[in-house]
Design an enzyme around this catalytic site. Structure first.
Site, PDB file in Angstrom:
ATOM      1  N   LYS A 203     -28.332 -31.985   1.239  1.00 50.27           N
ATOM      2  CA  LYS A 203     -28.457 -30.615   0.721  1.00 50.27           C
ATOM      3  C   LYS A 203     -28.126 -29.608   1.821  1.00 50.27           C
ATOM      4  CE  LYS A 203     -31.563 -27.346  -1.427  1.00 50.27           C
ATOM      5  NZ  LYS A 203     -32.854 -27.031  -2.014  1.00 50.27           N
ATOM      6  N   GLU A 209     -30.351 -37.656  10.668  1.00 48.07           N
ATOM      7  CA  GLU A 209     -30.042 -39.045  10.329  1.00 48.07           C
ATOM      8  C   GLU A 209     -28.714 -39.138   9.580  1.00 48.07           C
ATOM      9  OE1 GLU A 209     -32.870 -37.395   9.712  1.00 48.07           O
ATOM     10  OE2 GLU A 209     -34.623 -38.724   9.649  1.00 48.07           O
ATOM     11  N   GLY A 262     -34.469 -31.076  -3.038  1.00 47.21           N
ATOM     12  CA  GLY A 262     -33.933 -32.381  -2.622  1.00 47.21           C
ATOM     13  C   GLY A 262     -34.485 -33.534  -3.448  1.00 47.21           C
ATOM     14  N   ARG A 263     -35.808 -33.569  -3.634  1.00 47.96           N
ATOM     15  CA  ARG A 263     -36.402 -34.715  -4.332  1.00 47.96           C
ATOM     16  C   ARG A 263     -36.240 -34.630  -5.848  1.00 47.96           C
ATOM     17  NH1 ARG A 263     -39.741 -31.727  -1.387  1.00 47.96           N
ATOM     18  NH2 ARG A 263     -41.319 -30.446  -2.413  1.00 47.96           N
ATOM     19  N   GLU A 348     -44.437 -35.575  -1.051  1.00 48.94           N
ATOM     20  CA  GLU A 348     -43.768 -34.438  -0.419  1.00 48.94           C
ATOM     21  C   GLU A 348     -43.995 -33.175  -1.256  1.00 48.94           C
ATOM     22  OE1 GLU A 348     -39.950 -34.717   2.152  1.00 48.94           O
ATOM     23  OE2 GLU A 348     -39.269 -33.922   0.382  1.00 48.94           O
ATOM     24  N   HIS A 379     -49.169 -61.299  -5.444  1.00 49.12           N
ATOM     25  CA  HIS A 379     -49.305 -62.226  -4.317  1.00 49.12           C
ATOM     26  C   HIS A 379     -49.387 -61.460  -3.000  1.00 49.12           C
ATOM     27  CE1 HIS A 379     -48.444 -65.451  -7.160  1.00 49.12           C
ATOM     28  NE2 HIS A 379     -47.618 -64.569  -7.707  1.00 49.12           N
ATOM     29  N   LYS A 507     -39.584 -33.155  13.018  1.00 49.39           N
ATOM     30  CA  LYS A 507     -38.138 -33.031  13.239  1.00 49.39           C
ATOM     31  C   LYS A 507     -37.862 -32.282  14.537  1.00 49.39           C
ATOM     32  CE  LYS A 507     -36.556 -32.607   8.408  1.00 49.39           C
ATOM     33  NZ  LYS A 507     -35.988 -31.700   7.432  1.00 49.39           N
TER      34      LYS A 507
HETATM   35  O1  F6P Z   1     -37.772 -35.317   4.231  1.00 49.16           O
HETATM   36  C1  F6P Z   1     -37.503 -33.996   4.394  1.00 49.16           C
HETATM   37  C2  F6P Z   1     -36.294 -33.547   3.639  1.00 49.16           C
HETATM   38  O2  F6P Z   1     -36.156 -32.220   3.958  1.00 49.16           O
HETATM   39  C3  F6P Z   1     -36.383 -33.787   2.133  1.00 49.16           C
HETATM   40  O3  F6P Z   1     -37.013 -32.777   1.460  1.00 49.16           O
HETATM   41  C4  F6P Z   1     -34.960 -33.977   1.769  1.00 49.16           C
HETATM   42  O4  F6P Z   1     -34.835 -34.646   0.537  1.00 49.16           O
HETATM   43  C5  F6P Z   1     -34.455 -34.791   2.927  1.00 49.16           C
HETATM   44  O5  F6P Z   1     -35.108 -34.238   4.044  1.00 49.16           O
HETATM   45  C6  F6P Z   1     -32.977 -34.792   3.120  1.00 49.16           C
HETATM   46  O6  F6P Z   1     -32.466 -33.492   3.270  1.00 49.16           O
HETATM   47  P1  F6P Z   1     -30.935 -33.188   3.109  1.00 49.16           P
HETATM   48  O7  F6P Z   1     -30.536 -33.522   1.718  1.00 49.16           O
HETATM   49  O8  F6P Z   1     -30.789 -31.734   3.418  1.00 49.16           O
HETATM   50  O9  F6P Z   1     -30.185 -34.040   4.093  1.00 49.16           O
END
Ligand code: F6P
Length: 538
Positions: A203, A209, A262-263, A348, A379, A507
């Site tokens: 987003k 990452e 995002g979620r 979240e 299990h 972060k």
């Molecule tokens: O985990 C934190 C977060 O900000 C989430 O809300 C989001 O889904 C995720 O990181 C990834 O963010 P992006 O889509 O901006 O890479």
């Protein structure tokens, strides 16, 4: 005292009595219980009769929903008002899956026409990839797709792909979320860059990452294909300024509005990899299923409203009975990622300690959610579920028809989910255990030590969600059910379910620590942290 405070007080009183009562006894005491606590909604059946509430308690919970003005909050939510108040944004994922030609507005501005156009654009792109009309740099068709994204840019698409992918997929989709280089290495291993499409989903397009993995995947493509490799790149984001530098061709950049959380974004271009991998028709059916749940959530009275009832059942356990943890156990291997998806969705969204006005939250908020696929969990952690010292409510999800494989095995699977829910609620009293041991001829002294160990206390609640089959519509409906139940909980708890400030501190500290691990000057840290940095710096 406000109506809301009084309603919470009544819930607390009702729960105190419920905690001292056997759930199983309520079936005789309340002849209409099963009917009243079974709801059909958008292709799903939700059964809440194995919950600790009586029908009178349910009314108390419904009064709480009314006092919290859930219906008015729902209206503001669907009207695209800025319900994400700390970021002044709407949260309008329902617009992404509405029937085409709808008229949603986010913060007063129309969005539906742009959403429809983007759905058509995604479908056209997916069809071009699937048919081979759009080829890679060397003229080979794309047959592998590597989806790179994390959090909401990963969980939903990964779950949808796992849930719906065909046994023999024409296009294989692999997912990379973790910045652990092992995940990317495994995802790329054995792939031919000439037939691989890399879809980068973020987003913000700044997530550490995702950007690390995206650059590494781009390097891998460029090493094999040169600059022409960029035609293998796709970018999905709501930050189109950020995507420009990445290298994906303009017609392979897919945007979405900042009113998509995002979620809650799997319905947006974030789901593009699924559109490509599963085909646009399947994805449209997924959207239609979610839209059916949206319609149910909007129209059904509170007492027969599946997301509202599920939220109230969870709140009765969480707040009334002090149960901070909940298990989610899908008896469907294809849904084994549902608990991961729900962890982000619920924890979240609602893992908050202050209200949307910045005041201390008056009630405990989100439950911690854990789980995995049944029967595997039987299990693993079910010993604790049956005989541990804590009561952990469970959501069971079962699917009547197998997607594939031996129907006899499916019957075994179903027998297990039914039996587990029954065993948790009914238990096995010590008197019965003693009788059985005596009948087997076990010595009296041994019965004394053995019987308590073989007793099941029962009275452990569960919700049961039944799908006739795991088709795209029902999957969409199931995910939307949980999205809306999370929304309702947020309203009851007076929190903002659509921001996530709690992820920021880690972060920014990671950025600082990274500089030090890379040889930069040592910063101020507590002794434990400083020791670890010293030990791990290169
Ligand atoms: O985990 C934190 C977060 O900000 C989430 O809300 C989001 O889904 C995720 O990181 C990834 O963010 P992006 O889509 O901006 O890479």
């Amino acid at each position: 005292m406000s109506d809301l405070t009084a309603a919470w007080g009544r819930l607390t009183d009702a729960a105190a009595k419920a905690g001292a009562r056997r759930i199983a006894s309520l079936f005789d005491a309340e002849p209409g219980r099963l009917d009243r606590l079974t709801v059909e909604a958008a292709g799903l059946e939700l059964e809440l009769s194995k919950q600790p509430w009586s029908l009178a308690d349910l009314d108390v919970c419904l009064d709480l929903a009314k006092a919290a003005q859930v219906e008015a909050a729902r209206a503001r939510f669907f009207a695209g008002e800025p319900v994400n108040s700390s970021e002044h944004r709407a949260a309008l994922h329902m617009a992404l899956r509405a029937p085409k030609g709808s008229n949603f507005k986010a913060d007063g501005g129309p969005v539906s026409a742009a959403v429809d156009a983007m759905r058509d654009r995604m479908a056209a792109f997916a069809n071009a990839i699937r048919s081979g009309a759009l080829k890679g740099a060397t003229g080979k068709p794309f047959r592998k797709l590597v989806h790179i994204g994390i959090g909401g840019s990963d969980f939903g698409p990964r779950l949808v792909w796992e849930a719906l992918r065909p046994l023999d997929a024409a296009i294989e989709v692999r997912f990379v979320a973790n910045v652990d280089p092992a995940e990317l290495a495994f995802a790329l291993h054995g792939l031919d860059p000439a037939e691989t499409l890399v879809v980068v989903v973020s987003k913000t397009f700044t997530t550490q990452e995702t950007m690390t993995n995206a650059k590494a995947a781009r390097d891998w493509l460029r090493a094999a294909l040169g600059k022409a490799a960029d035609s293998h790149l796709v970018a999905v984001s709501s930050a189109l300024k950020e995507t420009a530098a990445f290298g994906a061709p303009d017609d392979q950049v897919f945007g979405f509005g900042d009113w998509v959380g995002g979620r809650y974004s799997v319905w947006s271009p974030v789901g593009l990899s699924c559109v490509i991998g599963l085909g646009p028709e399947v994805f449209e059916r997924l959207l239609a299923g979610a839209a059916a749940m949206d319609a149910h959530f909007q129209a059904a009275p509170l007492a027969a409203n599946a997301p509202v009832l599920l939220a109230l059942a969870h709140v009765f356990n969480r707040n009334g009975l002090g149960r901070p943890v909940r298990a989610v156990v899908p008896y469907a291997q294809r849904l084994h990622l549902l608990p991961n998806f729900l962890q982000q969705l619920e924890m979240e969204s609602n893992g908050k300690q202050v209200t949307k006005d910045g005041k201390p939250a008056p009630h405990h908020t989100a439950q911690a959610v854990f789980g995995d696929a049944g029967t595997n969990v039987q299990h693993a952690f079910f010993q604790l579920m049956h005989q541990g010292t804590d009561i952990i409510p469970t959501d069971f999800i079962a699917v009547r028809e197998a997607s594939e494989g031996d129907p006899a095995a499916q019957t075994i699977l179903l027998s297990n989910v039914i039996a587990q829910a029954e065993a948790l609620m009914v238990g096995k009293p010590e008197s019965q255990v003693r009788k059985e041991l005596a009948e087997k001829g076990v010595a009296a002294a041994e019965i004394e030590t053995l019987a308590p160990q073989r007793t099941f206390p029962g009275n452990r609640p569960s919700a049961f969600i039944l799908l006739d089959r795991l088709d795209p519509e029902r999957l969409g409906s199931l995910l939307a059910l949980y999205e809306h139940k999370t929304f309702v909980e947020g309203v009851l708890w007076e929190i903002n379910s659509f921001d996530q400030w709690g992820v920021e501190l880690g972060k920014s500290l990671a950025t600082k620590v990274l500089g030090e691990l890379q040889g930069g000057p040592a910063g101020a840290h507590d002794p434990s942290t400083a020791r670890l940095i010293g030990k791990l710096r290169g």
